[in-house]
Scaffold this motif. Sequence first.
Motif, PDB file in Angstrom:
ATOM      1  N   GLU A   1       0.828  -1.213   0.000  1.00  0.00           N
ATOM      2  CA  GLU A   1       0.000   0.000   0.000  1.00  0.00           C
ATOM      3  C   GLU A   1       0.860   1.260   0.000  1.00  0.00           C
ATOM      4  N   GLN A   2       2.104   1.112   0.512  1.00  0.00           N
ATOM      5  CA  GLN A   2       3.040   2.262   0.479  1.00  0.00           C
ATOM      6  C   GLN A   2       3.802   2.339  -0.841  1.00  0.00           C
ATOM      7  N   GLY A   3       3.551   1.402  -1.779  1.00  0.00           N
ATOM      8  CA  GLY A   3       4.196   1.490  -3.096  1.00  0.00           C
ATOM      9  C   GLY A   3       5.231   0.418  -3.390  1.00  0.00           C
ATOM     10  N   THR A   4       5.444  -0.500  -2.454  1.00  0.00           N
ATOM     11  CA  THR A   4       6.397  -1.599  -2.702  1.00  0.00           C
ATOM     12  C   THR A   4       5.801  -2.564  -3.721  1.00  0.00           C
ATOM     13  N   TYR A   5       6.663  -3.143  -4.592  1.00  0.00           N
ATOM     14  CA  TYR A   5       6.184  -4.214  -5.474  1.00  0.00           C
ATOM     15  C   TYR A   5       6.579  -5.547  -4.855  1.00  0.00           C
ATOM     16  N   PHE A   6       5.581  -6.394  -4.527  1.00  0.00           N
ATOM     17  CA  PHE A   6       5.862  -7.713  -3.964  1.00  0.00           C
ATOM     18  C   PHE A   6       5.611  -8.780  -5.012  1.00  0.00           C
ATOM     19  N   PHE A   7       6.494  -9.750  -5.085  1.00  0.00           N
ATOM     20  CA  PHE A   7       6.234 -10.918  -5.934  1.00  0.00           C
ATOM     21  C   PHE A   7       6.589 -12.196  -5.191  1.00  0.00           C
ATOM     22  N   ASP A   8       5.824 -13.254  -5.499  1.00  0.00           N
ATOM     23  CA  ASP A   8       6.066 -14.577  -4.927  1.00  0.00           C
ATOM     24  C   ASP A   8       7.233 -15.194  -5.684  1.00  0.00           C
ATOM     25  N   TYR A   9       8.223 -15.720  -4.924  1.00  0.00           N
ATOM     26  CA  TYR A   9       9.408 -16.240  -5.600  1.00  0.00           C
ATOM     27  C   TYR A   9       9.342 -17.744  -5.869  1.00  0.00           C
ATOM     28  N   GLY A  10       8.166 -18.227  -6.226  1.00  0.00           N
ATOM     29  CA  GLY A  10       8.072 -19.627  -6.648  1.00  0.00           C
ATOM     30  C   GLY A  10       8.279 -20.610  -5.524  1.00  0.00           C
ATOM     31  N   ASN A  11       8.169 -20.144  -4.278  1.00  0.00           N
ATOM     32  CA  ASN A  11       8.398 -21.033  -3.138  1.00  0.00           C
ATOM     33  C   ASN A  11       7.083 -21.429  -2.494  1.00  0.00           C
ATOM     34  N   SER A  12       5.972 -21.207  -3.212  1.00  0.00           N
ATOM     35  CA  SER A  12       4.648 -21.557  -2.691  1.00  0.00           C
ATOM     36  C   SER A  12       4.247 -20.683  -1.506  1.00  0.00           C
ATOM     37  N   PHE A  13       4.827 -19.502  -1.417  1.00  0.00           N
ATOM     38  CA  PHE A  13       4.525 -18.611  -0.297  1.00  0.00           C
ATOM     39  C   PHE A  13       3.031 -18.247  -0.283  1.00  0.00           C
ATOM     40  N   LEU A  14       2.502 -17.837  -1.436  1.00  0.00           N
ATOM     41  CA  LEU A  14       1.102 -17.392  -1.466  1.00  0.00           C
ATOM     42  C   LEU A  14       0.164 -18.551  -1.116  1.00  0.00           C
TER      43      LEU A  14
END
Length: 682
Positions: free
Chosen positions: A399-412
Motif C-alpha cells: 500500500e506504500q508502493g512496494t512491489y511484492f512478488f512470490d518467488y516460486g516457493n509456494s509462499f502465497l
Amino acid sequence: MNSNADISNSLQVSLEKILTELPPAPTFEPGIRRAPTRHFNLNRNDTRQALKNALRYIPSKWHSELAPEFMEELQTRGRIYGYRFRPPGAIKGLPIDRYKGNCIEAKAFQVMIDNNLDFDVALYPYELVTYGETGQVCQNWMQYRLIKAYLEVLNREQTLVVASGHPVGIFASRPEAPRTIITNALMVGCFDDEQNWHRAVAMGVANYGQMTAGGWMYIGPQGIVHGTYSTILNAGRAKLGIPEDRDLAGRLFVTSGLGGMSGAQGKAVVIANGVGIIAEVDYSRIQTRLDQGWIDLATEDPGEAFAIARRHQNEKKPIAIAYHGNVVDLLEHAVMRRVPIDLLSDQTSCHAVYAGGYCPQGIDFSGRTELLKANPAGFKEMVDATLRRHYQLIRALTEQGTYFFDYGNSFLKAVYDAGVQEICKNGRDPLEGFVFQSYVEDIMGPVLFDYGYGPFRWVCLSGEAEDLHKTDAAAMACIDPERRFQDRDNYVWIRDAEKNRLVVGTKARILYQDAIGRMTIALKFNEMVRRGDIGPVMLGRDHHDTGGTDSPFRETANIKDGSNIMADMATHCFAGNAARGMSLVALHNGGGVGIGKAINGGFGLVLDGSERVDKIIAQAIPWDVMGGVARRAWAGNPASIETSIDYNRSRRDSDHITLPFLADEEMVAGLVEKALEDDKNQ
Ligand SMILES: NC(=O)c1ccc[n+]([C@@H]2O[C@H](COP(=O)([O-])OP(=O)(O)OC[C@H]3O[C@@H](n4cnc5c(N)ncnc54)[C@H](O)[C@@H]3O)[C@@H](O)[C@H]2O)c1
C-alpha cells in the motif's frame, strides 16, 4: 521360494560385491549442517515394511547388526538414510578421469552426483539433501553406493533405470538411447498429496528430487544466480519504471533466505547493481555466504540494516546485507518506520512449510528445530500465525508502493493454507490465482520463458578452470547483444561471469539462452571437444524452464487458457528428450513448490566431440525448449506466438508448430454476457 543365497548368487551388482565387510558405525564431522528430524509417524505395519524395505539392499549376513540401527534412524530421523554406507570424509565432484566406467556418460554422471553431495554444495550432505530443504540425490546411502557401482559397469549398449533413487537395474538399449532414465516421486493421482507422500518417503519408496537434486544437474547456488539477477532486474524495469538499458542502482530489494537457492539473492542483487537486505534465521547459512563473498556484511539490528542500505542507495553503490533474524521481524520494523522498499519477495522454503522450511516468529532457528521435533502440531500453529502476520505486513508495504512478488516457493499458497482466503483473487480458492503475482507470472514468463530463454548450463568435466574460461568466451561469441535486451543482459552476464566468482563445486556455468542460442553454443562446445581444445562437457538445464515444468503456481503460472493444471508438456519434454538421445533424462513430481503441485523434468547431455552428439544437439535442444514455447503460444502468449512464427519460418524443412487464431475479445465477452443474461432469465 528362493533363498537369500540364491538371490546373492544371481547379483553382479550388490553391496557385498562392493564392500568386503560392513563399514564401521557412522561418524559425523562437526559443523556440517544436518537435516531436521522428519517426524516419525508410521503405523506398526508400515514401520515393519519400512524396515524390510531398507534391508532389501543389505546382504542377509548383516541384517541382525543393521536392523536395530535402521530402526533407530527411522525413529529418530524419520527416515532410514543408511548413514553407515556413506563413504567417509568429504565427497567432491572430481575430474572425470578419476572415475571408473565403460562409457563417458556414466563417468560424467558420477561427477555430477558427487558434486550434488559436496559439503560445500549440499544443504544437508549427510542426508543426501542437495537443496530446497528436502531435495535429495537419492533416498539413502545404499542407493548411492549401488548407483555408483552400476555406473562403473554401464556400457553404451545399456540404460540404467532409477526410480525415486532406487536403481532398478541396467537394461539393454542402444548408443542413441539415454544412458540413464530417472523418475522421482511420480505418485498416482488419487494418492498425490502430502499425507501419502510423507508415508511413502518414510517407507523408503519415494524420493523428493526437487528439480536438479534428483536429476543430478545441480551446480551450486550459481545455477540460480542468473535467474535471480534477471528476475529482480526485470522486476525493476517492469514495475519501477527503470529503462531496459539500466540496472537497479539506488534501489532496495528486501527478501529472505540464504539457503541453497535463496543464497543466490545477495550475489544477484549486487550484480544487478542494487542494494539488498536478506533475512535469514540460520547463522550458519549467513556464514557460508559471507565466506563465499556473496554477502557483504551481517547484522542482527533491523535499524542498522536499513540505515546501511539507505547510505548505499544514496551513493548508488551495490551491497548485500544479511539480517540475522526472522523476515517478519524485519518487515515489522519497515512498516513501523515507514521505510521505503522498492522490491519485496520471500524465499523461505514454503514448499515444505510445516517440515521446517519456514521459521515461525518468536523462536530462533534452534528453537524451531526443537519445537518441530517435540510438538509438530504446535509448530504448525505458530507457522500459520506467522504467515498470516507476514501477509498483513506485505499488504501494508504494497500500500506504500512496494512491489511484492512470490518467488516460486509456494509462499502465497502457504498463506492461503494458513487460512487467509482474501489472498485469492476470487476470495475463495486459488483457482483464479492470487492477489499478488508470482515472479513467473509477471516477470520471468513474459520476459524470458515465453521466448524460450531459460537456464542452460554446463559443467567442464575435466575440472580445469581453463576449460571454463574457454567455454565462457566461446558462449559469449555466440550472443548478439544487439538482438534484444534479454540478449544484452545475457551477454553482460557471461562477460562478467568469471569476475563475479560464481563457481562453488565443479567448474560449472549457467547462461540463460533461447532454443537457437542453446543449440549454437552446444554445437560450438562439441566442436571444441572434438578439436581437443577442452575436455568433455556435461550440458543440462534447471527443470525450472520454458518447457520442462508444468507448475500452475510457478513455471506455468502465466498460462491462462485453463491448461495450467495439465502436465502433458513436461511429460512430452521428457519423452522427446529420451527419444532424441539425451544422455540422461529425469521426470519429477514436486520441485520447488511441493508434492502434487508440479511435474518437472530435465536432461543431461555429455559432449564427447562426436558427430553422434552433434545430431543429438541439433534435434534435442530445440525440441527441449520449443515444446514449451509451442504450448505457451497455443495458450495465446504473444512473445511465444512471435517466437513460434520465426521458428516455423526458419525450420520449415523439419519442424512445425500449430498456432492459435486469436478471437476478438469484445465479441467473445459480448456473447458470454448475453448467454449468461439469457440463462438468468430462463
Ligand atoms: N531462487 C530461485 O530462483 C527459486 C526458484 C523457484 C523456487 N525457489 C524456492 O525458494 C525456496 C527456497 O529455496 P532454497 O533452496 O534456498 O531453500 P533452503 O531451505 O535451502 O533455504 C531457505 C532459507 O530460509 C530460511 N528461513 C526459513 N524461515 C525463515 C524466516 N521466517 N525468516 C528468515 N529466514 C527464514 C532458512 O533458514 C533457510 O536457510 C524453495 O521453496 C524453492 O523451491 C527458488
